[in-house]
Motif scaffolding. Structure first.
Motif, short mmCIF file in Angstrom:
data_model
loop_
_atom_site.label_atom_id
_atom_site.label_comp_id
_atom_site.label_asym_id
_atom_site.label_seq_id
_atom_site.Cartn_x
_atom_site.Cartn_y
_atom_site.Cartn_z
N SER A 1 32.95 62.83 25.36
CA SER A 1 31.33 63.64 25.57
C SER A 1 30.49 63.45 24.38
O SER A 1 29.08 63.08 24.62
CB SER A 1 30.76 64.84 26.31
OG SER A 1 31.79 65.12 28.43
N LYS B 1 33.63 62.44 33.69
CA LYS B 1 31.71 61.48 33.27
C LYS B 1 31.08 61.71 34.68
O LYS B 1 29.93 61.37 34.58
CB LYS B 1 32.34 60.18 34.10
CG LYS B 1 33.46 59.97 33.52
CD LYS B 1 34.86 58.40 33.44
CE LYS B 1 33.61 57.43 33.18
NZ LYS B 1 35.08 56.27 33.44
N ARG B 2 31.13 61.93 35.49
CA ARG B 2 30.32 62.63 36.40
C ARG B 2 29.19 63.58 36.21
O ARG B 2 27.65 63.35 36.35
CB ARG B 2 31.24 63.00 38.36
CG ARG B 2 29.95 63.78 38.85
CD ARG B 2 30.18 63.99 41.09
NE ARG B 2 31.45 64.95 40.01
CZ ARG B 2 33.14 65.04 40.06
NH1 ARG B 2 33.80 63.82 40.52
NH2 ARG B 2 33.49 66.56 39.79
N SER C 1 27.68 61.83 33.92
CA SER C 1 26.34 60.68 34.10
C SER C 1 25.15 61.68 34.87
O SER C 1 23.83 60.65 34.67
CB SER C 1 27.01 59.85 35.84
OG SER C 1 26.36 59.09 36.07
N ARG D 1 26.98 57.42 29.65
CA ARG D 1 27.72 56.96 29.55
C ARG D 1 29.41 57.21 29.00
O ARG D 1 29.03 56.80 27.78
CB ARG D 1 27.30 55.72 30.06
CG ARG D 1 26.70 54.78 31.19
CD ARG D 1 26.15 53.50 30.90
NE ARG D 1 27.11 53.36 31.53
CZ ARG D 1 27.48 51.95 31.36
NH1 ARG D 1 27.45 51.23 29.33
NH2 ARG D 1 29.21 51.42 31.47
N LEU D 2 30.26 57.69 29.75
CA LEU D 2 31.47 58.00 28.15
C LEU D 2 32.70 56.32 29.05
O LEU D 2 32.82 56.37 30.53
CB LEU D 2 31.98 58.80 29.29
CG LEU D 2 31.57 60.66 28.93
CD1 LEU D 2 30.03 60.81 29.17
CD2 LEU D 2 32.40 61.89 29.38
N THR D 3 32.27 55.07 27.99
CA THR D 3 33.18 54.15 27.96
C THR D 3 34.75 54.49 27.33
O THR D 3 34.80 53.34 27.56
CB THR D 3 32.11 53.29 28.02
OG1 THR D 3 32.55 53.44 26.71
CG2 THR D 3 31.22 53.81 29.25
N ALA E 1 37.54 59.28 30.57
CA ALA E 1 37.55 59.86 30.89
C ALA E 1 37.78 60.57 31.98
O ALA E 1 38.06 60.12 32.63
CB ALA E 1 35.47 60.11 30.27
#
Length: 162
Positions: free
Chosen positions: A20, A59-60, A63, A68-70, A54
């Motif tokens: 994050s 992630k939610r 978002s 965007r956690l990539t 993640a």
């Protein structure tokens, strides 16, 4: 400038806080047009989640704020202490573990994420893994604050040291 100023964010498992922080900070770097000057990554003290993305809850929540956690989880390795200029841990335990893992010739500065907070006075970014939605939101609040302060710090470093 000889190279990019490199920042590594670290938490325990690299599936909640550090990915994050990586996303929030990368957003600030990209918005400022500094992606050519600053490199951002994340890692975990432990490798238990290596190869995983993640946490879906993190992630939610991220978002919902436009992040965007990539990243894919990986453990901190000895080379990180010379590859990165700054390693940022999320809590006191992370900092102790990072200092213990750092090789004697490691050049990276090790700092705690909350050192860069300007609005909140917490001393650690708490691990939200075993909590509810409020914990994930609190982490994002703290990271957004700390990343603002960190961005100012890194901007100065990237301009003066390169």
């Amino acid at each position: 400038m000889n190279g990019k100023y490199k920042v590594l964010f670290v938490c325990l498992g690299n599936i909640c806080r550090s990915p994050s922080a990586e996303a929030v900070f990368r957003e600030a770097v990209d918005k400022a047009g500094m992606s050519g000057k600053v490199e951002v990554d994340s890692a975990g003290i432990i490798g238990y989640h290596a190869g995983e993305g993640a946490d879906p809850r993190m992630k939610r929540h991220a978002s919902q704020r436009g992040y965007r956690l990539t990243s894919i989880s990986r453990p901190v390795i000895a080379e990180d202490f010379n590859r990165f200029d700054l390693i940022v841990g999320m809590d006191d335990r992370n900092i102790r573990d990072l200092r213990r893992k750092a090789p004697a010739d490691g050049r990276a500065e090790i700092r705690k994420m909350t050192d860069f907070c300007t609005r909140f006075d917490e001393t650690e970014v708490p691990d939200p893994y075993y909590g509810g939605a409020a914990g994930f939101e609190r982490v994002l609040d703290l990271l957004e604050d700390a990343c603002d302060g960190l961005f100012r710090y890194v901007s100065r470093q990237a301009e003066t040291e390169r």
